[in-house]
Scaffold this active site. Structure first.
Site, PDB file in Angstrom:
ATOM      1  N   HIS A   1       0.816  -1.220   0.000  1.00 31.74           N
ATOM      2  CA  HIS A   1       0.000   0.000   0.000  1.00 31.74           C
ATOM      3  C   HIS A   1       0.842   1.258   0.000  1.00 31.74           C
ATOM      4  O   HIS A   1       0.335   2.334   0.305  1.00 31.74           O
ATOM      5  CB  HIS A   1      -0.965  -0.003   1.206  1.00 31.74           C
ATOM      6  CG  HIS A   1      -2.012  -1.057   1.096  1.00 31.74           C
ATOM      7  ND1 HIS A   1      -2.805  -1.437   2.147  1.00 31.74           N
ATOM      8  CD2 HIS A   1      -2.398  -1.826   0.050  1.00 31.74           C
ATOM      9  CE1 HIS A   1      -3.640  -2.397   1.746  1.00 31.74           C
ATOM     10  NE2 HIS A   1      -3.404  -2.664   0.479  1.00 31.74           N
TER      11      HIS A   1
ATOM     12  N   ASN B   1      -2.914 -12.308  16.196  1.00 29.69           N
ATOM     13  CA  ASN B   1      -3.757 -11.133  16.331  1.00 29.69           C
ATOM     14  C   ASN B   1      -4.282 -11.094  17.764  1.00 29.69           C
ATOM     15  O   ASN B   1      -4.341 -12.126  18.422  1.00 29.69           O
ATOM     16  CB  ASN B   1      -4.924 -11.235  15.331  1.00 29.69           C
ATOM     17  CG  ASN B   1      -5.575  -9.892  15.069  1.00 29.69           C
ATOM     18  OD1 ASN B   1      -6.013  -9.224  16.003  1.00 29.69           O
ATOM     19  ND2 ASN B   1      -5.605  -9.472  13.816  1.00 29.69           N
TER      20      ASN B   1
HETATM   21  C1  BV8 Z   1      -8.550  -2.177  -5.116  1.00 32.17           C
HETATM   22  C2  BV8 Z   1      -3.974   3.520   2.420  1.00 32.17           C
HETATM   23  C3  BV8 Z   1      -9.537  -2.388  -7.186  1.00 32.17           C
HETATM   24  C4  BV8 Z   1      -2.732   3.968   2.947  1.00 32.17           C
HETATM   25  C5  BV8 Z   1      -5.392   1.621   2.659  1.00 32.17           C
HETATM   26  C6  BV8 Z   1     -12.501  -7.236  -3.368  1.00 32.17           C
HETATM   27  C7  BV8 Z   1     -11.427  -7.265  -4.258  1.00 32.17           C
HETATM   28  C8  BV8 Z   1     -10.739  -6.094  -4.547  1.00 32.17           C
HETATM   29  C9  BV8 Z   1     -11.108  -4.869  -3.940  1.00 32.17           C
HETATM   30  C10 BV8 Z   1     -12.160  -4.865  -3.055  1.00 32.17           C
HETATM   31  C11 BV8 Z   1     -12.855  -6.023  -2.776  1.00 32.17           C
HETATM   32  N1  BV8 Z   1     -13.834  -5.706  -1.897  1.00 32.17           N
HETATM   33  C12 BV8 Z   1     -13.768  -4.383  -1.606  1.00 32.17           C
HETATM   34  C13 BV8 Z   1     -12.774  -3.844  -2.316  1.00 32.17           C
HETATM   35  C14 BV8 Z   1     -12.394  -2.436  -2.267  1.00 32.17           C
HETATM   36  C15 BV8 Z   1     -11.374  -2.128  -1.191  1.00 32.17           C
HETATM   37  C16 BV8 Z   1     -11.580  -2.888   0.083  1.00 32.17           C
HETATM   38  O1  BV8 Z   1     -10.950  -3.899   0.312  1.00 32.17           O
HETATM   39  N2  BV8 Z   1     -12.466  -2.379   0.911  1.00 32.17           N
HETATM   40  C17 BV8 Z   1     -12.712  -3.014   2.192  1.00 32.17           C
HETATM   41  C18 BV8 Z   1     -12.734  -1.939   3.296  1.00 32.17           C
HETATM   42  C19 BV8 Z   1     -14.019  -3.737   2.095  1.00 32.17           C
HETATM   43  N3  BV8 Z   1     -10.056  -2.388  -1.708  1.00 32.17           N
HETATM   44  C20 BV8 Z   1      -9.467  -1.404  -2.407  1.00 32.17           C
HETATM   45  O2  BV8 Z   1     -10.013  -0.360  -2.717  1.00 32.17           O
HETATM   46  C21 BV8 Z   1      -8.045  -1.666  -2.878  1.00 32.17           C
HETATM   47  N4  BV8 Z   1      -7.976  -1.362  -4.260  1.00 32.17           N
HETATM   48  O3  BV8 Z   1      -8.922  -3.266  -4.842  1.00 32.17           O
HETATM   49  O4  BV8 Z   1      -8.693  -1.633  -6.340  1.00 32.17           O
HETATM   50  C22 BV8 Z   1      -9.432  -1.869  -8.531  1.00 32.17           C
HETATM   51  C23 BV8 Z   1      -9.499  -2.766  -9.583  1.00 32.17           C
HETATM   52  C24 BV8 Z   1      -9.455  -2.287 -10.866  1.00 32.17           C
HETATM   53  C25 BV8 Z   1      -9.322  -0.922 -11.114  1.00 32.17           C
HETATM   54  C26 BV8 Z   1      -9.237  -0.032 -10.044  1.00 32.17           C
HETATM   55  C27 BV8 Z   1      -9.308  -0.492  -8.756  1.00 32.17           C
HETATM   56  C28 BV8 Z   1      -7.076  -0.714  -2.178  1.00 32.17           C
HETATM   57  C29 BV8 Z   1      -6.921  -1.094  -0.753  1.00 32.17           C
HETATM   58  C30 BV8 Z   1      -5.861  -0.221  -0.083  1.00 32.17           C
HETATM   59  C31 BV8 Z   1      -6.557   0.873   0.667  1.00 32.17           C
HETATM   60  N5  BV8 Z   1      -5.569   1.662   1.384  1.00 32.17           N
HETATM   61  N6  BV8 Z   1      -4.583   2.466   3.238  1.00 32.17           N
HETATM   62  C32 BV8 Z   1      -2.973   4.590   4.274  1.00 32.17           C
HETATM   63  O5  BV8 Z   1      -3.574   5.681   4.341  1.00 32.17           O
HETATM   64  O6  BV8 Z   1      -2.540   3.962   5.224  1.00 32.17           O
HETATM   65  S1  BV8 Z   1      -6.229   0.471   3.571  1.00 32.17           S
HETATM   66  C33 BV8 Z   1      -5.878   0.497   5.249  1.00 32.17           C
HETATM   67  O7  BV8 Z   1      -6.560  -0.638   5.799  1.00 32.17           O
HETATM   68  C34 BV8 Z   1      -4.422   0.224   5.563  1.00 32.17           C
HETATM   69  O8  BV8 Z   1      -3.538   0.579   4.546  1.00 32.17           O
HETATM   70  C35 BV8 Z   1      -4.336  -1.248   5.784  1.00 32.17           C
HETATM   71  O9  BV8 Z   1      -3.611  -1.770   4.748  1.00 32.17           O
HETATM   72  C36 BV8 Z   1      -5.716  -1.728   5.588  1.00 32.17           C
HETATM   73  C37 BV8 Z   1      -6.048  -2.860   6.498  1.00 32.17           C
HETATM   74  O10 BV8 Z   1      -5.985  -2.370   7.829  1.00 32.17           O
HETATM   75  P1  BV8 Z   1      -5.138  -3.228   8.887  1.00 32.17           P
HETATM   76  O11 BV8 Z   1      -3.701  -3.040   8.572  1.00 32.17           O
HETATM   77  O12 BV8 Z   1      -5.638  -4.618   8.941  1.00 32.17           O
HETATM   78  O13 BV8 Z   1      -5.467  -2.464  10.225  1.00 32.17           O
HETATM   79  P2  BV8 Z   1      -6.835  -2.550  11.040  1.00 32.17           P
HETATM   80  O14 BV8 Z   1      -6.876  -1.372  11.931  1.00 32.17           O
HETATM   81  O15 BV8 Z   1      -7.974  -2.814  10.112  1.00 32.17           O
HETATM   82  O16 BV8 Z   1      -6.672  -3.870  11.912  1.00 32.17           O
HETATM   83  C38 BV8 Z   1      -5.646  -3.928  12.895  1.00 32.17           C
HETATM   84  C39 BV8 Z   1      -5.632  -5.363  13.359  1.00 32.17           C
HETATM   85  O17 BV8 Z   1      -4.541  -5.541  14.239  1.00 32.17           O
HETATM   86  C40 BV8 Z   1      -6.886  -5.774  14.117  1.00 32.17           C
HETATM   87  O18 BV8 Z   1      -7.265  -7.067  13.694  1.00 32.17           O
HETATM   88  C41 BV8 Z   1      -6.426  -5.796  15.588  1.00 32.17           C
HETATM   89  O19 BV8 Z   1      -7.097  -6.801  16.326  1.00 32.17           O
HETATM   90  C42 BV8 Z   1      -4.984  -6.169  15.429  1.00 32.17           C
HETATM   91  N7  BV8 Z   1      -4.091  -5.682  16.481  1.00 32.17           N
HETATM   92  C43 BV8 Z   1      -4.123  -4.479  17.116  1.00 32.17           C
HETATM   93  N8  BV8 Z   1      -3.056  -4.391  17.956  1.00 32.17           N
HETATM   94  C44 BV8 Z   1      -2.363  -5.561  17.834  1.00 32.17           C
HETATM   95  C45 BV8 Z   1      -3.011  -6.386  16.898  1.00 32.17           C
HETATM   96  N9  BV8 Z   1      -2.565  -7.606  16.557  1.00 32.17           N
HETATM   97  C46 BV8 Z   1      -1.437  -8.037  17.164  1.00 32.17           C
HETATM   98  N10 BV8 Z   1      -0.761  -7.310  18.066  1.00 32.17           N
HETATM   99  C47 BV8 Z   1      -1.181  -6.078  18.426  1.00 32.17           C
HETATM  100  N11 BV8 Z   1      -0.479  -5.365  19.321  1.00 32.17           N
END
Ligand code: BV8
Ligand code: ZN
Length: 253
Positions: free
Chosen positions: A123, A218
């Site tokens: 990303h 996690n």
């Molecule tokens: C795309 C930007 C398509 C940088 C981010 C199916 C297939 C393809 C796409 C999709 C699909 N379904 C939906 C989509 C669209 C979308 C998507 O996935 N939406 C989701 C929300 C449903 N995907 C996209 O748009 C992607 N692009 O697919 O394009 C396309 C095709 C053709 C033509 C054009 C386009 C792009 C996705 C990237 C988005 N950018 N960030 C920034 O600003 O940072 S996403 C953002 O969330 C982060 O970058 C990160 O990568 C992502 C996931 O978050 P996590 O890292 O998991 O963090 P989170 O807070 O969610 O969770 C933390 C976890 O850690 C928790 O589980 C917690 O319990 C745990 N935790 C906490 N503390 C600890 C711990 N674990 C262990 N130890 C600890 N101490």
């Protein structure tokens, strides 16, 4: 299954100790113990702003200085943060495994600072910026005042962070490399990610489909946890060093 006090199985340790190829996917949870808030945890980045409000092109074009300031704030936080024992354990584990690839969704650069060598930043990285019009890379930004977005010296276009926003394609070669490696992995670890963002969240599932032993580490079970071989509940900064220690001592025994 448990013959040790560790939160992971002997099978996971044995698989890692004998693995030729190990893939790891990390998310914001790995940086949480470095003081960088995650996205979806309570109080996380998305609790103040909705993903749609900031991390997509439309939001940026509507409010470039707000988005630029949000990334400036995050740049300051990750710049001041230090890698935690989880980052260092992954860098040390890489040295123990013949072929090791660390795929990260994180944009904070902490894996590189901890010494990991083979990193795929799916990303992007908030340390890098570029102009949305001429794509020229832009060095560090000065302070951004309200209503005065930073623009490119070359052509006047808005400057954006070099990250992948929602609706944007991931860098194709990076994604292909990550997916290709996942099909060949003996063991795949998914660490500190809620596994809700695609296509990154597909990696552990691909690894599983191709026969890897797949474990998630996690603080809580994720949406894909039931599809994997093992869920290790705990903080990555504690579990990863324990796992590394167990692999090294098994190899010595
Ligand atoms: C795309 C930007 C398509 C940088 C981010 C199916 C297939 C393809 C796409 C999709 C699909 N379904 C939906 C989509 C669209 C979308 C998507 O996935 N939406 C989701 C929300 C449903 N995907 C996209 O748009 C992607 N692009 O697919 O394009 C396309 C095709 C053709 C033509 C054009 C386009 C792009 C996705 C990237 C988005 N950018 N960030 C920034 O600003 O940072 S996403 C953002 O969330 C982060 O970058 C990160 O990568 C992502 C996931 O978050 P996590 O890292 O998991 O963090 P989170 O807070 O969610 O969770 C933390 C976890 O850690 C928790 O589980 C917690 O319990 C745990 N935790 C906490 N503390 C600890 C711990 N674990 C262990 N130890 C600890 N101490
Ligand atoms: Zn430009």
């Amino acid at each position: 299954m448990e013959s040790n006090a560790a939160p992971f199985s002997d099978t996971l340790v044995e698989r890692l100790a004998n693995a030729r190829r190990v893939g790891v996917l990390t998310g914001a949870g790995v940086s949480a113990e470095s003081g960088i808030s995650t996205f979806r945890d309570a109080g996380g980045l998305w609790s103040k702003f909705k993903p749609g409000e900031l991390a997509n092109v439309e939001a940026f074009l509507n409010n470039p200085d707000l988005v630029q300031r949000w990334y400036q704030e995050r740049r300051q936080i990750s710049g001041a943060a230090q890698p935690n024992p989880g980052h260092y354990a992954l860098a040390a584990l890489e040295k123990e495994i013949p072929e090791f690839v660390l795929v990260t969704q994180n944009v904070d650069g902490l894996h590189a600072r901890a010494g990991s060598q083979t990193i795929i930043e799916l990303h992007g990285n908030i340390e890098r910026n570029y102009c949305i019009d001429c794509l020229k890379s832009v060095a560090a930004l000065d302070e951004i005042k309200e209503g005065q977005p930073a623009v490119c010296e070359n052509c006047g276009g808005f400057v954006r962070p070099d990250v992948v926003w929602f609706g944007e394609r991931l860098p194709a070669t990076l994604l292909e490399t990550a997916m290709g490696f996942a099909t060949r992995a003996d063991v795949f670890l998914s660490v500190g990610t809620s596994s809700v963002v695609y296509p990154a969240a597909e990696l552990p599932l691909i690894a599983r489909d191709y026969g890897a032993y797949v474990a998630e580490i996690n603080r809580e079970k994720t949406e894909i946890g039931h599809m994997l071989n093992e869920t290790v509940l705990g903080s990555s900064g504690i579990v990863l060093p324990q796992l590394l220690e167990a692999v090294i001592s098994l190899r010595k025994s």
